[in-house]
Write a protein that holds these residues in place. Structure first.
Motif, PDB file in Angstrom:
ATOM      1  N   LEU A 586       0.802  -1.230   0.000  1.00  0.00           N
ATOM      2  CA  LEU A 586       0.000   0.000   0.000  1.00  0.00           C
ATOM      3  C   LEU A 586       0.837   1.283   0.000  1.00  0.00           C
ATOM      4  CD1 LEU A 586      -2.841   1.129  -0.109  1.00  0.00           C
ATOM      5  CD2 LEU A 586      -2.940   0.987   2.388  1.00  0.00           C
ATOM      6  N   PRO A 587       1.926   1.399   0.779  1.00  0.00           N
ATOM      7  CA  PRO A 587       2.700   2.648   0.711  1.00  0.00           C
ATOM      8  C   PRO A 587       3.157   3.005  -0.700  1.00  0.00           C
ATOM      9  CG  PRO A 587       3.357   1.369   2.620  1.00  0.00           C
ATOM     10  CD  PRO A 587       2.443   0.491   1.815  1.00  0.00           C
ATOM     11  N   LYS A 588       3.557   1.999  -1.472  1.00  0.00           N
ATOM     12  CA  LYS A 588       3.965   2.243  -2.868  1.00  0.00           C
ATOM     13  C   LYS A 588       2.793   2.773  -3.688  1.00  0.00           C
ATOM     14  CE  LYS A 588       6.394   1.444  -6.777  1.00  0.00           C
ATOM     15  NZ  LYS A 588       7.693   2.062  -7.124  1.00  0.00           N
ATOM     16  N   LEU A 589       1.623   2.176  -3.541  1.00  0.00           N
ATOM     17  CA  LEU A 589       0.460   2.606  -4.319  1.00  0.00           C
ATOM     18  C   LEU A 589       0.033   4.021  -3.934  1.00  0.00           C
ATOM     19  CD1 LEU A 589      -1.734  -0.650  -4.330  1.00  0.00           C
ATOM     20  CD2 LEU A 589       0.099   0.014  -5.892  1.00  0.00           C
ATOM     21  N   LEU A 590       0.057   4.312  -2.644  1.00  0.00           N
ATOM     22  CA  LEU A 590      -0.356   5.649  -2.208  1.00  0.00           C
ATOM     23  C   LEU A 590       0.628   6.713  -2.687  1.00  0.00           C
ATOM     24  CD1 LEU A 590      -1.595   4.925   1.434  1.00  0.00           C
ATOM     25  CD2 LEU A 590      -2.972   5.281  -0.621  1.00  0.00           C
ATOM     26  N   ASN A 591       1.901   6.389  -2.713  1.00  0.00           N
ATOM     27  CA  ASN A 591       2.893   7.333  -3.235  1.00  0.00           C
ATOM     28  C   ASN A 591       2.630   7.641  -4.702  1.00  0.00           C
ATOM     29  OD1 ASN A 591       4.252   7.635  -0.840  1.00  0.00           O
ATOM     30  ND2 ASN A 591       5.766   6.038  -1.288  1.00  0.00           N
ATOM     31  N   ILE A 592       2.226   6.631  -5.454  1.00  0.00           N
ATOM     32  CA  ILE A 592       1.910   6.844  -6.870  1.00  0.00           C
ATOM     33  C   ILE A 592       0.691   7.741  -7.008  1.00  0.00           C
ATOM     34  CG2 ILE A 592       1.087   5.682  -8.964  1.00  0.00           C
ATOM     35  CD1 ILE A 592       2.918   3.326  -8.237  1.00  0.00           C
ATOM     36  N   LEU A 593      -0.332   7.494  -6.183  1.00  0.00           N
ATOM     37  CA  LEU A 593      -1.548   8.306  -6.271  1.00  0.00           C
ATOM     38  C   LEU A 593      -1.274   9.770  -5.961  1.00  0.00           C
ATOM     39  CD1 LEU A 593      -4.435   6.192  -4.670  1.00  0.00           C
ATOM     40  CD2 LEU A 593      -3.992   6.628  -7.084  1.00  0.00           C
ATOM     41  N   GLU A 594      -0.318  10.025  -5.109  1.00  0.00           N
ATOM     42  CA  GLU A 594      -0.016  11.402  -4.731  1.00  0.00           C
ATOM     43  C   GLU A 594       0.533  12.227  -5.890  1.00  0.00           C
ATOM     44  OE1 GLU A 594       2.509  10.961  -1.366  1.00  0.00           O
ATOM     45  OE2 GLU A 594       0.865  10.351  -0.026  1.00  0.00           O
ATOM     46  N   THR A 595       0.921  11.566  -6.960  1.00  0.00           N
ATOM     47  CA  THR A 595       1.409  12.298  -8.140  1.00  0.00           C
ATOM     48  C   THR A 595       0.262  12.680  -9.063  1.00  0.00           C
ATOM     49  OG1 THR A 595       1.742  10.276  -9.468  1.00  0.00           O
ATOM     50  CG2 THR A 595       3.555  10.968  -8.022  1.00  0.00           C
ATOM     51  N   LYS A 601     -13.928  12.492  -3.920  1.00  0.00           N
ATOM     52  CA  LYS A 601     -14.181  11.102  -3.516  1.00  0.00           C
ATOM     53  C   LYS A 601     -12.877  10.318  -3.423  1.00  0.00           C
ATOM     54  CE  LYS A 601     -16.049   8.057  -6.436  1.00  0.00           C
ATOM     55  NZ  LYS A 601     -17.062   7.301  -7.231  1.00  0.00           N
ATOM     56  N   GLN A 602     -11.987  10.538  -4.393  1.00  0.00           N
ATOM     57  CA  GLN A 602     -10.710   9.843  -4.386  1.00  0.00           C
ATOM     58  C   GLN A 602      -9.836  10.311  -3.221  1.00  0.00           C
ATOM     59  OE1 GLN A 602      -9.470  10.891  -8.312  1.00  0.00           O
ATOM     60  NE2 GLN A 602     -10.418   9.102  -9.283  1.00  0.00           N
ATOM     61  N   LYS A 603      -9.876  11.624  -2.920  1.00  0.00           N
ATOM     62  CA  LYS A 603      -9.100  12.139  -1.798  1.00  0.00           C
ATOM     63  C   LYS A 603      -9.572  11.526  -0.481  1.00  0.00           C
ATOM     64  CE  LYS A 603      -7.823  16.654  -3.752  1.00  0.00           C
ATOM     65  NZ  LYS A 603      -8.042  18.119  -3.665  1.00  0.00           N
ATOM     66  N   SER A 610      -4.465   6.062   3.937  1.00  0.00           N
ATOM     67  CA  SER A 610      -3.233   6.580   4.546  1.00  0.00           C
ATOM     68  C   SER A 610      -3.252   6.424   6.058  1.00  0.00           C
ATOM     69  CB  SER A 610      -3.053   8.059   4.183  1.00  0.00           C
ATOM     70  OG  SER A 610      -2.940   8.221   2.784  1.00  0.00           O
ATOM     71  N   ASN A 611      -4.417   6.478   6.661  1.00  0.00           N
ATOM     72  CA  ASN A 611      -4.548   6.370   8.119  1.00  0.00           C
ATOM     73  C   ASN A 611      -4.882   4.958   8.601  1.00  0.00           C
ATOM     74  OD1 ASN A 611      -4.060   9.138   8.488  1.00  0.00           O
ATOM     75  ND2 ASN A 611      -6.215   9.635   8.070  1.00  0.00           N
ATOM     76  N   TRP A 612      -4.982   4.039   7.674  1.00  0.00           N
ATOM     77  CA  TRP A 612      -5.384   2.674   7.995  1.00  0.00           C
ATOM     78  C   TRP A 612      -4.281   1.955   8.777  1.00  0.00           C
ATOM     79  CZ3 TRP A 612      -5.284  -1.843   4.016  1.00  0.00           C
ATOM     80  CH2 TRP A 612      -5.971  -2.968   4.526  1.00  0.00           C
ATOM     81  N   VAL A 685      -2.277   1.917 -11.735  1.00  0.00           N
ATOM     82  CA  VAL A 685      -2.593   2.143 -10.327  1.00  0.00           C
ATOM     83  C   VAL A 685      -3.766   3.110 -10.204  1.00  0.00           C
ATOM     84  CG1 VAL A 685      -1.763   3.197  -8.184  1.00  0.00           C
ATOM     85  CG2 VAL A 685      -0.322   1.572  -9.427  1.00  0.00           C
ATOM     86  N   TYR A 686      -3.701   4.201 -10.942  1.00  0.00           N
ATOM     87  CA  TYR A 686      -4.764   5.205 -10.873  1.00  0.00           C
ATOM     88  C   TYR A 686      -6.072   4.651 -11.434  1.00  0.00           C
ATOM     89  CZ  TYR A 686      -7.455   9.443 -11.665  1.00  0.00           C
ATOM     90  OH  TYR A 686      -8.459  10.398 -11.679  1.00  0.00           O
ATOM     91  N   GLN A 687      -6.009   3.972 -12.576  1.00  0.00           N
ATOM     92  CA  GLN A 687      -7.226   3.448 -13.200  1.00  0.00           C
ATOM     93  C   GLN A 687      -7.897   2.405 -12.298  1.00  0.00           C
ATOM     94  OE1 GLN A 687      -5.955   1.918 -16.992  1.00  0.00           O
ATOM     95  NE2 GLN A 687      -5.234   3.921 -17.715  1.00  0.00           N
ATOM     96  N   SER A 688      -7.113   1.528 -11.730  1.00  0.00           N
ATOM     97  CA  SER A 688      -7.699   0.468 -10.891  1.00  0.00           C
ATOM     98  C   SER A 688      -8.214   1.035  -9.566  1.00  0.00           C
ATOM     99  CB  SER A 688      -6.670  -0.642 -10.634  1.00  0.00           C
ATOM    100  OG  SER A 688      -5.504  -0.130 -10.029  1.00  0.00           O
TER     101      SER A 688
END
Length: 818
Positions: A586-595, A601-603, A610-612, A685-688
């Motif tokens: 998850l940390p890798k995926l969240l880092n990608i989303l931050e770009t 809704k996505q935020k 991020s808080n999970w 990552v973003y699409q899924s």
């Protein structure tokens, strides 16, 4: 006018009598079913008064047997000899689970169509073509030559039949009434069919058809990269890494390059789809067991835990029982239809099992001499086949279905009704055909007193291979990867094998004493969660595909840190909901989303994730998002490359997907070959991620408590019939998941949880979902469900005599010889 009404009334009455008295396949005549004298109304039961003492006189008994029931409906059987012990076990099991025993035996034997009609003919054909009857007969022949298993089988059979003979039609279990048929006499071979069914369920295989199709498309080099023989990212093997293999190693057969369809005259150029494949593996689902040493235990003795994960059903796959005779006093769970205790404990030892997933199911391409299939090519000569006629009686049809199944030395040829040399003629070689007497393993474990007894008992075991965990009062703990495992070359059976080549035959067996095992390891615990059996230094090939490592990693982390453990410590570990998968990825995926620029809704979803705390708790919304997201990401990566309805292919494993995301972010596999654009990992990552939110919104509306993990997962336990909804369990509120120690998914999960504290007097705890009774009208049908759902355990009442005074004992049943 009155005359007309009278005629009309007579006509309607006659019509109703006709309709209610006529069976409408597969349903029975409704008249008898609804009758207050013999129908469903006769199946309601009440809680038995604790003071009740019933005495029955039965045929075939050798002496008196006393059965004490506790307030959970568990029988505690006290007999004076083994025959009567297993007689009573058969009697009480049939009393509670007769229809379950009948149905599962019919499924294994290919006889469902006798009661359900043409709808189940294909299932019956598959059982016959897999050689279930052939294997059951071979195993029965061996079992009846050993006086111990012969005594157990004959005693158990006599007990089941003693119960059946007592039944009037009004007493039949409700499913017999619903389907309009009556119980038939039990036979010793029925027990072998039950063992065959469990062997098939737990037999490891490599999905070689799908792997061979992938090999045909991509070639050996790419397949080797995408389907490695050992996890690439992380693993915590059952036998600790670095364990020395202190035995004289046998020479391993030389590896042979796999056949590629279209490149060999023996293989059809058509896609390999002739054999019905097992359902795709739900990666991560399996079982857990472990034992902690006396040094880690607050009691000063080892503690053992086991929770096998299987498809959950009502009634349970397991049946609780205590068996006591002059030389045994064992408590645990049995499989209805099989004498003895399969997972349990006695006054000296405890044991449990998880599935190894050894590859003991292989497919061989057969070349026949001509359309008569009387000869096949093997080892540079034509060898004769032999044929076995299978006759399937189908309800509602005058003539039975007949088919001749062709057998080679490998096993039955599954598609013997295919076109000659057009479809691939595939023979099945699997451990279920191997003659043996696995029953003796459990018979001896029931009576075991020492570590040496445990090791001796395991030598009788054929399959399916299991990880047998063990602990005893001499303060030993151990685990053995045990079963009759073929001696293979590396990757043998990963793809379809050449049935004409002697080099592709199974080449003997790994010696039982050289199966991976460890006793009293320095780390102070042993454990398994269906992961790799051993590291790459183990000299023999078991399989290339095991359960992913996340459950094992979490279990081993917690056991490593555990001190002063007690039964409740291990119970809480069985209920652990922490996601190692999420922690890893998850940390890798969240880092990608931050770009990326995110919608409100996505935020909101990003903040939740991020808080999970990585806990798949029942109320967690973040768990629902992640558990929906990761499978969609995997599909986005692999679907364009491996989805092919006309030529099904295996997908790369979860471990390989994680490695690709974390270590190879620029690989070509992220590009969707079906679009003109070149997609990248961040794109997918973003699409899924967006697709996961859309999916949850479509199912549950806008983000709300309806997105809680228990509601999204919607775990359920269904009646064995699959179609009688009133017999299902109420909706469940559970956490967990496929990669979680608490491996609870929609329909699979902990089928039995057990924790045993060894010591001068053992203390044990256990539970399964549902209850002892298979009768939906019984108070013991669902009485254990709520406690199981909450992750609680019942203390198991372990008696040393039939007149012992302890709390929670209820009625008594005394069986006397007539």
């Amino acid at each position: 006018m009155k005359f007309v009404k009278a005629i009309l009334f007579i006509a309607i009455t006659a019509g109703l009598v006709y309709v209610l008295d006529k069976p409408w396949a597969p349903a029975p005549a409704l008249g008898p079913f609804l009758s207050p004298f013999c129908g469903l109304w006769q199946n309601s039961e009440k809680v038995i008064d604790p003071k009740t003492r019933v005495t029955l006189q039965l045929d075939s008994l050798r002496d008196e047997v006393t059965i004490r029931y506790d307030d959970s409906g568990v029988p505690h059987i006290f007999a004076k000899n083994d025959f009567d012990l297993f007689y009573a076990q058969g009697y009480v099991t049939a009393k509670d689970r007769l229809w379950q025993m009948d149905l599962q035996t019919r499924a294994a034997a290919g006889r469902l169509s006798e009661i359900l009609g043409p709808a189940t003919l294909a299932l019956d054909q598959q059982s016959r073509r897999l050689g279930m009857g052939y294997g059951a007969e071979a195993n029965l022949k061996v079992a009846m030559t050993d006086p111990r298993s012969r005594e157990a089988l004959l005693g158990y059979t006599a007990g089941v039949n003693a119960f059946i003979r007592q039944l009037a039609p009004k007493d039949y279990p409700i499913e017999f009434k619903l389907l309009g048929y009556k119980p038939e006499a039990w036979k010793p071979i029925n027990t072998m069919y039950m063992l065959e069914q469990m062997t098939l369920t737990l037999t490891g295989r490599s999905n070689e058809l799908a792997m061979t199709n992938a090999l045909k498309k991509y070639g050996q080099q790419t397949i080797a990269q995408l389907f490695p023989d050992y996890p690439m990212l992380q693993e915590s093997p059952i036998i600790p890494s670095g364990t020395a293999w202190d035995f004289p190693k046998l020479p391993v057969p030389k590896a042979i390059p796999p056949m590629i369809p279209g490149d060999s005259s023996l293989l059809s150029s058509k896609p390999l789809t002739a054999l019905p494949e097992k359902a795709p593996k739900e990666e991560g689902i399996g079982s857990n067991n472990w034992a902690v040493s006396a040094e880690k235990s607050i009691t000063g003795y080892p503690i053992l835990a086991n929770d096998p994960h299987l498809e959950l059903s009502l009634p349970s796959i397991w049946y609780q029982v205590q068996l006591h005779s002059p030389d045994v006093n064992v408590y645990g769970v049995s499989l209805p239809g099989i004498p003895s205790v399969i997972i349990g404990f006695n006054e000296r030892v405890a044991w449990g099992v998880t599935n190894v997933d050894a590859d003991v199911f292989d497919l061989y391409k057969i070349k026949f001499k001509n359309e008569y299939r009387n000869f096949y090519w093997h080892d540079n000569q034509w060898k004769p086949t032999h044929k076995r006629e299978e006759i399937i009686h189908v309800k509602g049809q005058l003539r039975p279905y007949r088919e001749q199944i062709i057998y080679t030395h490998h096993g039955p040829v599954t598609d013997s009704d295919g076109t000659f040399n057009d479809l691939p003629n595939l023979a099945i070689k699997w451990i279920g055909h191997e003659p043996g007497n696995s029953f003796i393993t459990f018979y001896e474990l029931n009576k075991a007193k020492t570590y040496d007894d445990y090791r001796k008992a395991l030598t009788h075991y054929v399959g399916p291979a299991q990880n047998f965990v063990f602990a005893d009062n001499e303060k030993n703990i151990a685990i053995t990867v045990n079963g009759k495992i073929p001696l293979k070359y590396k990757e043998q059976g990963k793809f379809v094998l050449d049935g004409s080549s002697r080099a592709d035959d199974w080449n003997g067996w790994i010696p039982a004493e050289q199966n991976p095992f460890v006793k009293n390891p320095p780390r102070g615990f042993v454990s398994s969660a269906n992961q790799s059996s051993a590291d790459t230094t183990y000299p023999y090939y078991i399989n290339w595909s095991f359960a992913p490592s996340e459950r094992a990693i979490r279990i081993n982390e917690r056991l490593q840190a555990m001190t002063n453990a007690n039964a409740d410590s291990l119970r809480m570990l069985q209920n652990d909901n922490f996601s190692v998968l999420a922690r890893t990825l998850l940390p890798k995926l969240l880092n990608i989303l931050e770009t990326r620029s995110l919608t409100p809704k996505q935020k909101a979803a990003h903040i939740l994730l991020s808080n999970w705390n990585y806990q798949n708790a029942p109320e967690s919304v973040a768990a629902s998002i992640f558990e929906t997201w990761f499978p969609l990401l995997g599909q986005a990566i692999w679907n364009d490359d491996f989805s092919s309805p006309e030529s099904p292919m295996e997908y790369p494993s979860r471990d390989r997907t994680l490695y690709l995301i974390l270590k190879q972010p620029n690989e070509k596999w992220f590009d969707n070959v079906n679009t003109p654009e070149k997609e990248t990992l961040p794109d997918l990552v973003y699409q899924s991620f967006n697709a996961s939110l859309d999916t949850l919104t479509a199912r549950k509306g806008a983000m709300s408590p309806e997105w809680q993990w228990s509601k999204v997962k919607a775990a359920e336990i269904r009646h064995l019939s699959r179609s009688i909804k009133p017999f299902n369990a109420p909706p469940l509120i559970t956490g967990g998941g496929s990669s979680i120690v608490n491996a609870m998914t929609k329909r699979k999960g902990p089928s039995w949880r057990m924790v045993v504290e060894l010591g001068p007097t053992p203390r044990a705890y256990g539970i399964y979902p549902g209850g002892q009774s298979g009768n939906p009208g019984s108070p013991y049908y669902l009485n254990l469900l709520k406690k199981w759902e909450k992750g609680e355990l019942n203390e198991l009442i372990y008696l040393t005599s039939p007149d012992q005074k302890v709390p929670h004992l209820a009625s008594s049943l005394v069986l006397q010889k007539r």
